[in-house]
Write an enzyme that holds these catalytic residues in place. Structure first.
Site, short mmCIF file in Angstrom:
data_model
loop_
_atom_site.label_atom_id
_atom_site.label_comp_id
_atom_site.label_asym_id
_atom_site.label_seq_id
_atom_site.Cartn_x
_atom_site.Cartn_y
_atom_site.Cartn_z
N ASP A 155 59.14 54.71 129.17
CA ASP A 155 58.12 54.38 130.16
C ASP A 155 56.71 54.71 129.69
O ASP A 155 55.73 54.21 130.25
CB ASP A 155 58.36 55.19 131.45
CG ASP A 155 59.45 54.60 132.30
OD1 ASP A 155 59.56 53.36 132.32
OD2 ASP A 155 60.17 55.37 132.94
C1 BGC Z 1 57.65 60.24 132.87
C2 BGC Z 1 58.81 59.35 132.53
C3 BGC Z 1 59.24 58.60 133.72
C4 BGC Z 1 58.07 57.88 134.36
C5 BGC Z 1 58.53 57.22 135.62
C6 BGC Z 1 56.55 59.43 133.50
O1 BGC Z 1 55.51 60.25 133.87
O2 BGC Z 1 57.20 60.88 131.71
O3 BGC Z 1 59.88 60.11 132.01
O4 BGC Z 1 60.22 57.67 133.35
O5 BGC Z 1 57.03 58.77 134.64
O6 BGC Z 1 57.56 56.54 136.29
C1 NOJ Z 2 62.86 58.64 132.99
C2 NOJ Z 2 63.05 57.35 133.69
O1 NOJ Z 2 63.75 57.55 134.90
C3 NOJ Z 2 63.81 56.37 132.80
O2 NOJ Z 2 63.94 55.13 133.44
C4 NOJ Z 2 63.09 56.22 131.49
O3 NOJ Z 2 63.83 55.33 130.68
C5 NOJ Z 2 62.91 57.55 130.80
N1 NOJ Z 2 62.26 58.46 131.69
C6 NOJ Z 2 62.12 57.45 129.50
O4 NOJ Z 2 60.78 57.21 129.71
#
Ligand code: BGC
Ligand code: NOJ
Length: 826
Positions: free
Chosen positions: A494
């Protein structure tokens, strides 16, 4: 307790009871558990902290919890005990009074938490759980007088009600401090705030023992400028019978007990959610209808009924866990696979990423990508099949006609967010993956013909199969300069946000959402994910007679493989992406972020590089650059400063979260890749680095619960190297389960049966698995007398050798004995 189990100074696993036993209350973080199976859920920590909600942790929050509170983890489900003779008081769950107890023990089990304690020879035990199919929780409380004299005791319960919308509850004080209303009738406290607006729902809190007093006003109960640790009512031992009217509603009963020496008393408290009957919803009766609650309490305020319900809950878990059970030479595998990983998967399936110690239940909706992946680990649980089927159709319904999807959505509105600058372009492919996993497990191809609308718009319904096709076309249509898939806002990672809108890569600038140029960043991860998923879809198309589609899918897949080989290989590993300026990401050409974990796992899972040595090279590079004693980091080297053209990934300090922590989820992909590559020992070694039970001995470093996976563990660049965060709600749960059961132990559903292809360490002499699969039970015994690490010589089913390594789907309700002989074929 068997002393071999005690590896940590905080507790130990009791495998027979399927419990984790915490032996001191001051764990490094609150070690939580969940209660609830279907609609009513709660979080319970090892010191009684936590909250409850009905279906939606944002809009139907029943009790209040303060994230970031000091002391941490308050409030919760409290029972204060007061010695009426001395005035001394303490808590049955240690918090909030925190008196040093003579004995403390918390047992987190499946769907329940039991906390026992003793103080000056008064012993208590409280078990919190939600009976099956009910929308209330039970506090099953026992108290025993171990003193040699009669003792006069007072009990004060405490819950703090939430104004239903958990976000509004924390922000809208000008209104909320004027709306609280309760009723107290027959020992029952009813929290009815909001009923005037025809909100239709209310909460109730009841005691099986007659009460001698109560309180419903927090300010009165606690007293001004006091805390949960010393409420004035408890300190003085006098309930005020307060009726809140505005302010903060709470529920507190007072019970007086005279216990003879050795005497034990059982009390049931019930905290529940209720709705007025639907026909009363819109006529605004301005009353809460208590009829059903009263009926229910007549049945349930009874220790025998509660005991029976507790047994039923245990049976539910016996059954749920009977679908897959292993006996391997490794106790960490057995315990995590047989108990905790399946339990965690059950919770992630129901709660996605909504409510945990790190997710407040208000910040995000249900993730499209997350929910699809949660299904991968849950499909073997047949009791969930109809819910999983429904979930897949629900997920398809939030897809757009162009094949893209919302990224996150609210379960009630089924609407959500789609980022400017393109979606998360990996999203659509996860729907293909979950559908295929469901079909392979169930054999139920009919799901493909079930209709689902687009963007929940009536009249747009099409069969799921068409949705999957649109997912494929979406990726095919959205390709960049190298013919690789556009990344959009981000892919699985993400935080890898490569589409910043400027023509000058070196300039610092703000993103300009109205600009559409420059959004050409491409993802090699999605390219591999495409090959991985669409290869399977081609097979499915073939099987349902869509030959033309199958050919079309295969053509796309082959084309994509060629592109990955041509543009996605960096010499020693797979590249990660091309940024919006066509520059390589995850390449030796970069100073930081030279190699990333995700494409190494996904490309090999897609079968790329197995024929030309690339896979092995990539895995060797993973080992050389990314593997640490605590697991495999996301990329190396970490980003030491913020890069506008990379986005959120470089916003974290090095070693945390997406900036080169050990992100546990893609570790599973490397484990699978190592298994595919035949390096079984390496696969198991990586698996064990993250297995929560195997990390139990370092709980003081790991910090989060030793019975569940966490999302992230700080990488070596962090001073907190080895410290986990974001436990419980993570895709790691499903993926680790898939990695160990399907790829290391190698028993995986295929369209025509159960494929068995173990990749185990040479020194293992074998293992056993009981697998309930499509209405038959397979008792599988794998023998590795030749001590190989892969290779099946012969499979014998019910005494008869079979051809190949797919055991047929018998579908006959019977038990079948499967002997698998590993070894080199003559
Ligand atoms: C986090 C990610 C997460 C995303 C979801 C980010 O701030 O680092 O792990 O998947 O937010 O929106
Ligand atoms: C947490 C999110 O829930 C997941 O969808 C994502 O793939 C990972 N973070 C990596 O960014």
């Amino acid at each position: 307790m068997d002393s071999q189990y005690r590896r940590s100074s905080y507790g130990y696993f009791d495998d027979n009871a399927r419990e984790y036993v915490i032996t001191r209350p001051d764990t490094p973080t609150p070690w939580i558990n969940y209660i609830g199976q279907e609609e009513y859920f709660g979080i319970v920590s090892n010191t009684g902290g936590g909250y409850s909600f009905y279906r939606d942790p944002r809009y139907r929050r029943i009790t209040r919890y303060r994230y970031h509170s000091i002391p941490i983890d308050q409030p919760g489900r409290y029972i204060y005990i007061r010695d009426a003779e001395t005035g001394e008081y303490w808590s049955a769950t240690w918090q909030p009074v925190k008196k040093p107890l003579d004995f403390y023990e918390c047992r987190h089990g499946l769907g329940y938490t039991k906390i026992r304690s003793r103080y000056r020879d008064i012993e208590t035990e409280v078990t919190y759980f939600v009976p099956l199919k009910q929308t209330f929780e039970v506090w099953w409380f026992k108290i025993r007088n171990l003193r040699d004299r009669e003792t006069d005791l007072q009990l004060f319960t405490y819950v703090e009600f939430c104004f239903w919308d958990a976000l509004d509850d924390m922000t809208n004080f000008q209104r909320n401090l004027n709306i609280a209303e309760v009723e107290v009738e027959d020992n029952v406290i009813y929290h009815k705030t909001g009923y005037r607006e025809r909100r239709n729902h209310f909460a109730f809190f009841a005691s099986s023992e007659p009460i001698v007093g109560f309180d419903t006003d927090k300010e009165v109960f606690i007293g001004l400028y006091r805390g949960y640790e010393n409420p004035i009512v408890v300190e003085e031992g006098v309930s005020r019978n307060s009726i809140v009217y505005g302010g903060h509603p709470i529920g507190s009963h007072q019970i007086r007990l005279r216990l003879k020496p050795g005497e034990e008393k059982e009390i049931v408290f019930i905290l529940g959610y209720a709705e007025n009957p639907p026909e009363e919803k819109f006529i605004a009766p301005n009353i809460i209808n208590k009829t059903r609650v009263k009926q229910l309490l007549r049945e349930w305020l009874n220790p025998d009924r509660v005991k029976q319900a507790f047994e039923e809950l245990k049976k539910f878990w016996d059954d749920t866990l009977s679908y897959l059970h292993v006996e391997t030479p490794d106790e960490d595998i057995n315990r995590i696979v047989n108990i905790w990983n399946q339990y965690q998967i059950f919770i992630t399936f129901h709660l996605a990423r909504s409510a945990s110690g790190y997710e407040t239940g208000i910040a995000r909706g249900i993730g499209f990508r997350d929910s699809n992946q949660d299904i991968l680990g849950a499909v073997h649980l047949q009791p969930l099949w109809s819910k999983i089927r429904e979930r897949i159709i629900d997920l398809a319904s939030i897809q757009f006609p162009d094949g893209g999807t919302y990224h996150q959505f609210q379960p009630i509105t089924k609407r959500g967010n789609r980022e400017i600058g393109g979606g998360f372009n990996d999203d659509p492919l996860w729907l293909v993956a979950s559908t295929i996993a469901y079909i392979k497990e169930t054999g139920d191809f009919s799901i493909l013909f079930e209709k689902a609308p687009y963007d929940n718009t009536p009249g747009t319904e099409e069969p799921l199969y068409e949705h999957l096709k649109k997912a494929v076309m979406y990726i095919d249509r959205n390709r960049g300069p190298h013919g690789l898939p556009l990344i959009g806002h981000a892919d699985w990672n993400d935080c890898l946000n490569l589409n910043v809108m400027s023509t000058n890569p070196d300039e610092s600038f703000q993103t300009a959402p109205d600009r559409t140029d420059g959004r050409t960043a491409e993802s090699i991860f999605i390219a591999c994910q495409f090959v991985w998923a669409v290869k399977e879809l081609a097979e499915v198309a073939e099987r349902i007679g869509r030959k033309e589609d199958a050919e079309y899918f295969r053509k796309l897949v082959n084309d994509m493989i060629e592109r990955v080989k041509k543009y996605g290989w960096d010499g020693e590993w797979f590249l990660r992406a091309y940024d919006a300026f066509g520059r390589k990401i995850g390449s030796k050409e970069n100073e930081e972020g030279r190699i990333y974990i995700e494409p190494q796992g996904m490309c090999i899972m897609a079968g790329i590089g197995l024929d030309d040595g690339k896979a092995i090279k990539a895995l060797d590079s993973v080992k050389k650059y990314l593997a640490t004693e605590h697991g495999i980091i996301l990329h190396w080297p970490p980003y030491t400063k913020y890069y506008v053209h990379l986005g959120e990934i470089s916003s974290y300090p090095p070693g945390h979260k997406e900036n080169a922590s050990i992100f546990c989820h893609p570790n599973a992909w490397i484990i699978i890749a190592e298994a595919i590559a035949g390096r079984s020992e390496q696969a198991l070694d990586y698996y064990k680095r993250l297995n929560p039970s195997a990390r139990e001995a370092i709980s003081h470093i790991h910090r989060t619960e030793p019975y569940v996976y966490a999302q992230t563990i700080a990488g070596p660049a962090s001073p907190r190297f080895g410290m986990a965060r974001n436990s419980w709600l993570t895709g790691t749960a499903s993926w680790m389960f898939v990695a160990i059961t399907q790829w290391i132990l190698g028993v995986r559903p295929a369209y025509d049966g159960l494929m068995i292809d173990p990749r185990i360490p040479k020194e293992w002499s074998g293992f056993k698995m009981v697998r309930r699969f499509r209405n038959a039970t397979y008792v599988i015994e794998v023998k590795n007398e030749e001590h190989v690490n892969m290779g099946v010589k012969q499979i014998i089913v019910d005494g008869q050798p079979i051809e190949g390594n797919i055991v047929p789907a018998f579908n006959d309700g019977k038990v079948h004995h499967v002997v698998v002989i590993m070894g080199k074929k003559e």
